[in-house]
Scaffold this active site. Structure first.
Site, PDB file in Angstrom:
ATOM      1  N   ILE A  14       0.842  -1.209   0.000  1.00  0.00           N
ATOM      2  CA  ILE A  14       0.000   0.000   0.000  1.00  0.00           C
ATOM      3  C   ILE A  14       0.875   1.256   0.000  1.00  0.00           C
ATOM      4  CG2 ILE A  14      -1.864   1.246   1.183  1.00  0.00           C
ATOM      5  CD1 ILE A  14      -2.609  -1.462   2.533  1.00  0.00           C
ATOM      6  N   LEU A  35      12.579  -2.916   4.943  1.00  0.00           N
ATOM      7  CA  LEU A  35      12.523  -3.980   3.927  1.00  0.00           C
ATOM      8  C   LEU A  35      12.274  -5.360   4.541  1.00  0.00           C
ATOM      9  CD1 LEU A  35      15.314  -2.844   1.409  1.00  0.00           C
ATOM     10  CD2 LEU A  35      12.860  -2.333   1.389  1.00  0.00           C
ATOM     11  N   SER A  36      11.693  -5.414   5.745  1.00  0.00           N
ATOM     12  CA  SER A  36      11.416  -6.729   6.344  1.00  0.00           C
ATOM     13  C   SER A  36      10.363  -7.477   5.530  1.00  0.00           C
ATOM     14  CB  SER A  36      10.991  -6.595   7.804  1.00  0.00           C
ATOM     15  OG  SER A  36       9.951  -5.665   7.934  1.00  0.00           O
ATOM     16  N   ILE A  54      11.897   1.550  12.127  1.00  0.00           N
ATOM     17  CA  ILE A  54      11.233   2.596  12.935  1.00  0.00           C
ATOM     18  C   ILE A  54      11.407   2.367  14.437  1.00  0.00           C
ATOM     19  CG2 ILE A  54       9.515   3.263  11.183  1.00  0.00           C
ATOM     20  CD1 ILE A  54       7.443   1.592  12.820  1.00  0.00           C
ATOM     21  N   LEU A  75       2.656   3.732   7.581  1.00  0.00           N
ATOM     22  CA  LEU A  75       2.167   2.412   7.167  1.00  0.00           C
ATOM     23  C   LEU A  75       3.093   1.281   7.589  1.00  0.00           C
ATOM     24  CD1 LEU A  75       1.369   4.564   4.633  1.00  0.00           C
ATOM     25  CD2 LEU A  75       0.144   2.527   3.945  1.00  0.00           C
ATOM     26  N   ALA A  76       4.316   1.601   8.033  1.00  0.00           N
ATOM     27  CA  ALA A  76       5.248   0.539   8.435  1.00  0.00           C
ATOM     28  C   ALA A  76       4.636  -0.248   9.586  1.00  0.00           C
ATOM     29  CB  ALA A  76       6.577   1.147   8.874  1.00  0.00           C
ATOM     30  N   TYR A 143      -1.635  -9.193  16.723  1.00  0.00           N
ATOM     31  CA  TYR A 143      -1.592  -8.148  15.693  1.00  0.00           C
ATOM     32  C   TYR A 143      -2.741  -7.142  15.895  1.00  0.00           C
ATOM     33  CZ  TYR A 143      -2.424  -6.040  11.072  1.00  0.00           C
ATOM     34  OH  TYR A 143      -2.663  -5.159  10.052  1.00  0.00           O
ATOM     35  N   ASN A 172     -10.087  -5.337   3.489  1.00  0.00           N
ATOM     36  CA  ASN A 172      -9.124  -6.222   2.812  1.00  0.00           C
ATOM     37  C   ASN A 172      -8.655  -5.542   1.536  1.00  0.00           C
ATOM     38  OD1 ASN A 172     -10.013  -8.364   4.646  1.00  0.00           O
ATOM     39  ND2 ASN A 172      -8.891  -9.649   3.203  1.00  0.00           N
TER      40      ASN A 172
HETATM   41  N1  LIG Z   1      -3.135  -5.113   3.150  1.00  0.00           N
HETATM   42  C1  LIG Z   1      -4.234  -5.037   3.881  1.00  0.00           C
HETATM   43  O1  LIG Z   1      -5.268  -5.603   3.506  1.00  0.00           O
HETATM   44  C2  LIG Z   1      -4.246  -4.268   5.184  1.00  0.00           C
HETATM   45  C3  LIG Z   1      -5.427  -4.294   5.956  1.00  0.00           C
HETATM   46  C4  LIG Z   1      -5.457  -3.581   7.144  1.00  0.00           C
HETATM   47  C5  LIG Z   1      -4.358  -2.841   7.551  1.00  0.00           C
HETATM   48  N2  LIG Z   1      -3.219  -2.839   6.799  1.00  0.00           N
HETATM   49  C6  LIG Z   1      -2.087  -2.041   7.264  1.00  0.00           C
HETATM   50  O2  LIG Z   1      -1.627  -1.228   6.197  1.00  0.00           O
HETATM   51  C7  LIG Z   1      -0.214  -1.038   6.300  1.00  0.00           C
HETATM   52  C8  LIG Z   1       0.469  -1.445   5.011  1.00  0.00           C
HETATM   53  O3  LIG Z   1       0.159  -2.796   4.749  1.00  0.00           O
HETATM   54  P1  LIG Z   1       0.666  -3.564   3.445  1.00  0.00           P
HETATM   55  O4  LIG Z   1      -0.389  -4.525   3.066  1.00  0.00           O
HETATM   56  O5  LIG Z   1       1.168  -2.596   2.455  1.00  0.00           O
HETATM   57  O6  LIG Z   1       1.860  -4.421   4.082  1.00  0.00           O
HETATM   58  P2  LIG Z   1       3.377  -4.566   3.640  1.00  0.00           P
HETATM   59  O7  LIG Z   1       3.958  -5.634   4.503  1.00  0.00           O
HETATM   60  O8  LIG Z   1       3.470  -4.720   2.164  1.00  0.00           O
HETATM   61  O9  LIG Z   1       3.983  -3.146   4.057  1.00  0.00           O
HETATM   62  C9  LIG Z   1       4.507  -2.867   5.317  1.00  0.00           C
HETATM   63  C10 LIG Z   1       5.869  -2.222   5.094  1.00  0.00           C
HETATM   64  O10 LIG Z   1       6.417  -1.841   6.368  1.00  0.00           O
HETATM   65  C11 LIG Z   1       7.779  -2.210   6.372  1.00  0.00           C
HETATM   66  N3  LIG Z   1       8.187  -2.415   7.770  1.00  0.00           N
HETATM   67  C12 LIG Z   1       7.826  -3.416   8.601  1.00  0.00           C
HETATM   68  N4  LIG Z   1       8.411  -3.271   9.799  1.00  0.00           N
HETATM   69  C13 LIG Z   1       9.153  -2.153   9.728  1.00  0.00           C
HETATM   70  C14 LIG Z   1      10.020  -1.483  10.640  1.00  0.00           C
HETATM   71  N5  LIG Z   1      10.218  -1.956  11.878  1.00  0.00           N
HETATM   72  N6  LIG Z   1      10.636  -0.358  10.240  1.00  0.00           N
HETATM   73  C15 LIG Z   1      10.465   0.133   8.975  1.00  0.00           C
HETATM   74  N7  LIG Z   1       9.677  -0.468   8.068  1.00  0.00           N
HETATM   75  C16 LIG Z   1       9.022  -1.597   8.440  1.00  0.00           C
HETATM   76  C17 LIG Z   1       7.888  -3.479   5.544  1.00  0.00           C
HETATM   77  O11 LIG Z   1       9.181  -3.736   5.053  1.00  0.00           O
HETATM   78  C18 LIG Z   1       6.878  -3.174   4.429  1.00  0.00           C
HETATM   79  O12 LIG Z   1       7.499  -2.535   3.334  1.00  0.00           O
HETATM   80  C19 LIG Z   1       0.236  -1.834   7.521  1.00  0.00           C
HETATM   81  O13 LIG Z   1       0.290  -0.962   8.620  1.00  0.00           O
HETATM   82  C20 LIG Z   1      -0.883  -2.860   7.696  1.00  0.00           C
HETATM   83  O14 LIG Z   1      -0.977  -3.285   9.031  1.00  0.00           O
HETATM   84  C21 LIG Z   1      -3.136  -3.547   5.622  1.00  0.00           C
END
Ligand SMILES: NC(=O)c1ccc[n+]([C@@H]2O[C@H](COP(=O)([O-])OP(=O)(O)OC[C@H]3O[C@@H](n4cnc5c(N)ncnc54)[C@H](O)[C@@H]3O)[C@@H](O)[C@H]2O)c1
Length: 310
Positions: A14, A35-36, A54, A75-76, A143, A172
């Site tokens: 996202i 990049l985790s 972070i 968003l991380a 979570y 979702n």
């Molecule tokens: N995809 C969905 O359906 C959904 C639904 C509800 C909430 N979310 C939330 O939206 C946000 C983005 O989700 P996504 O689907 O893009 O997930 P994603 O895993 O693709 O993105 C999360 C990013 O955060 C980075 N990250 C993780 N831990 C980190 C840290 N300690 N320091 C720096 N960077 C870190 C990861 O490397 C990744 O690039 C998240 O907060 C997630 O909880 C997503």
């Protein structure tokens, strides 16, 4: 002068779309991501990319204070339910301590934060459908608990600092760039199975419902929420069962692949659908992309990505 914006998690699914929208608007955009689960190739060239955790407060503050952001999209996150069960301490460190680090840095620069929380993992099994933001959370996994705690910090800091911070509870989310290798992201997982001609497992015998929202709609909601204080469901209000998602994608693909029906996994919700009317009323935001159109377009975009990455 273009505005300076920071996106944490900007190498994620996202976050990378948020970055592209900000670059298109002309914002000076900085990405912080460890990049985790992200991929630096998702970050467009126009953005400044910093590989930083972070949770590492010193490294994080150094970047933020150099950028002096005027707005932050946070968003991380540790966003895997399975990982949160296996390692709740790390989940807490990233989603709670990491969020606190973002808020403290935001305070120094008077920058409003938009925090991406979750609807599905927060409301629990007994919530009325569609679920409004007023429903008291009942998370089933660490979570959901860590996201709820993150929300509490966001609200508290917003009230105490006078800088408006927003919580967006996402449904979702699906769309281009979603990894097919995660535990969630059923649209990407199904598309990858159709691409490779393998049968996917369809859990809950295809019956569980979700509120599927296209990533482009999520990006416009997050941007609309920036600079406001409040908690908003970012969803469509339309409940769709997983078998409908599979059969729509299978039809688009033209492939003849039969899914394998499997029982619901432990901790998975039977139903999830959120009421988006507050976002409509207070942000003037409404999802624009129907599931049918979104699935058709996403299928093609993902097939192009899989082909390119081969
Ligand atoms: N995809 C969905 O359906 C959904 C639904 C509800 C909430 N979310 C939330 O939206 C946000 C983005 O989700 P996504 O689907 O893009 O997930 P994603 O895993 O693709 O993105 C999360 C990013 O955060 C980075 N990250 C993780 N831990 C980190 C840290 N300690 N320091 C720096 N960077 C870190 C990861 O490397 C990744 O690039 C998240 O907060 C997630 O909880 C997503």
């Amino acid at each position: 002068m273009s505005r300076r914006v920071l996106v944490t998690g900007g190498a994620g699914f996202i976050g990378s779309h948020v970055v592209d929208a900000l670059l298109a608007e002309g914002a000076q955009t900085t990405v912080i991501d460890d990049l985790s689960s992200g991929d630096a190739r998702r970050v467009s060239d126009g953005a400044d990319f910093c590989q930083v955790d972070i949770v590492d407060r010193h490294a994080f503050d150094t970047v933020v204070d150099r950028v002096a952001p005027e707005a932050i999209f946070h968003l991380a996150a540790q966003s895997s339910v399975t990982v949160s069960v296996a390692d709740p301490a790390r989940d807490c460190a990233v989603n709670v301590q990491g969020t606190l680090n973002v808020l403290e840095a935001a305070d120094r620069h008077r920058a409003p934060v938009v925090f991406t929380s979750t609807g599905g993992a927060l409301y629990g099994n007994d919530a009325p459908i569609p679920t409004s933001e007023d429903r008291i959370p009942a998370p089933l996994a660490p979570y959901g608990a860590s996201k709820w705690a993150g929300e509490a910090y966001i609200k508290t800091w917003s009230a105490a600092s006078g800088v408006p911070h927003a919580v967006c509870r996402l449904g979702n989310v699906y769309g281009p760039r979603q990894s097919p290798h995660g535990e969630a992201g059923v649209v990407s997982i199904f598309t990858h199975h159709l691409y490779t001609g393998r049968s996917p497992k369809v859990f809950g015998l295809g019956k569980p419902t979700r509120d599927y929202v296209h990533v482009a709609d999520v990006v416009s909601a997050l941007r609309a929420a920036s600079g406001t204080a409040g908690t908003f469901n970012v969803a469509t209000g339309v409940e769709t069962d997983v078998m409908t998602v599979w059969s729509t994608l299978a039809k688009v693909s033209g492939a003849r692949v039969e899914p394998e029906l499997a029982p619901l996994r432990v901790g998975e919700l039977e139903r999830s659908c959120m009421d988006p009317s507050r976002a409509r009323r207070e942000l003037g935001w409404e999802a624009q992309i129907s599931l049918e159109r979104g699935l058709r377009e996403t299928y093609q975009a993902l097939i192009d990505e899989f082909t390119r990455d081969e």
